[in-house]
Enzyme design. Structure first.
Site, short mmCIF file in Angstrom:
data_model
loop_
_atom_site.label_atom_id
_atom_site.label_comp_id
_atom_site.label_asym_id
_atom_site.label_seq_id
_atom_site.Cartn_x
_atom_site.Cartn_y
_atom_site.Cartn_z
N HIS A 31 63.73 -12.89 62.36
CA HIS A 31 63.11 -13.18 61.11
C HIS A 31 61.75 -13.75 61.25
O HIS A 31 61.42 -14.76 61.78
CB HIS A 31 64.20 -14.20 60.48
CG HIS A 31 63.58 -14.59 58.93
ND1 HIS A 31 64.19 -13.73 58.10
CD2 HIS A 31 62.98 -15.51 58.57
CE1 HIS A 31 63.79 -14.26 56.79
NE2 HIS A 31 63.07 -15.49 56.89
N ASP A 173 68.65 -18.00 53.72
CA ASP A 173 67.37 -18.42 54.47
C ASP A 173 67.27 -20.04 53.74
O ASP A 173 66.81 -20.30 52.73
CB ASP A 173 66.22 -17.45 54.24
CG ASP A 173 65.06 -17.83 55.04
OD1 ASP A 173 65.10 -19.00 55.93
OD2 ASP A 173 63.94 -17.36 54.88
#
Ligand code: DX5
Ligand code: ZN
Length: 220
Positions: A31, A173
């Site tokens: 990520h 997230d």
């Protein structure tokens, strides 16, 4: 049930990036948080660095753009050849046109929602996206506390995705750790970003495995 664990290199050592990428070779994606000091009050890196990260990464890139004017700026990241590009709904004039453009270039297209942004306007457009990112912190910084009050929003999205038989991936997230990942999995997330919980561990690889096992055990 398939779950994906995507370590956030926001918590990596920026001057030893290649070594820190090699420590997460058992992850599903890496990520990559791109911040512009405008959409969020923090600054990371741009396309040149992202290209080099892709050159040396053992796993594909999951790019999270926290940058303004996404309609203009996001396609450049797809052009790099990234597996997945996620832009913020709040930063795009026309999210559907942009998602179509990202897919046309060859990336998976993701849309991210800040905690205050409702999911309802997007529910009828789920097929336009490959991934929907429900932020569980205010974007901008690693190491913040998980917002459990985002779980109803995630559950609404998950129920609608199931009802439509959609293949969209549901990502969370912010504040994901061994103590919080079960809640997010139960609410329907299948793709989990974790920065400090993985890079703060003695062994990032073991932390990834532990998070994956917990998430898989709580998916239904
Ligand atoms: C925050 C970023 C996150 C961040 C998460 O704006 O989008 O990806 O790295 O960090 P943790 O897992 O430490 O909350
Ligand atoms: Zn992120």
């Amino acid at each position: 049930m398939t779950v994906r664990i995507n370590p956030s290199i926001l918590s990596a050592d920026f001057v030893n990036m290649q070594a820190d990428l090699e420590r997460i070779a058992n992850a599903d994606f890496v990520h990559v948080d791109v911040m512009d000091n405008h959409f969020v009050p923090n600054l990371t890196f741009g396309p040149q660095m992202v290209r080099r990260i892709q050159d040396v990464s053992p796993v594909p890139l999951d790019i999270h753009l926290m940058i303004s004017d996404a309609d203009r700026t996001a396609p450049e990241y797809a052009e790099i050849g990234a597996a997945s590009v996620t832009f913020h709904a709040e930063a795009a004039e026309n999210p559907i046109t942009l998602a179509r453009r990202l897919r046309e270039i060859g990336s998976r297209a993701g849309i991210a929602l800040k905690p205050g942004t409702p999911i309802e306007p997007y529910l009828e457009h789920l097929d336009e996206f490959d991934q929907i990112l429900i932020m569980t912190v205010e974007p901008g910084f690693g190491g913040q506390s998980f917002m459990a009050d985002m779980m109803p929003k995630l559950a609404t999205l998950s129920a609608e995705a199931k009802r439509r038989g959609s293949n969209v991936w549901l990502q969370v997230d912010g504040g994901i750790a061994e103590s919080t990942i079960a809640q997010a999995a139960e609410a329907g997330a299948d793709t989990f970003v974790a920065g400090s919980a993985i890079y703060g561990a003695d062994s990032p690889a073991l932390a990834i495995d532990a998070l994956r096992d917990l998430a898989a055990a709580h998916r239904h």
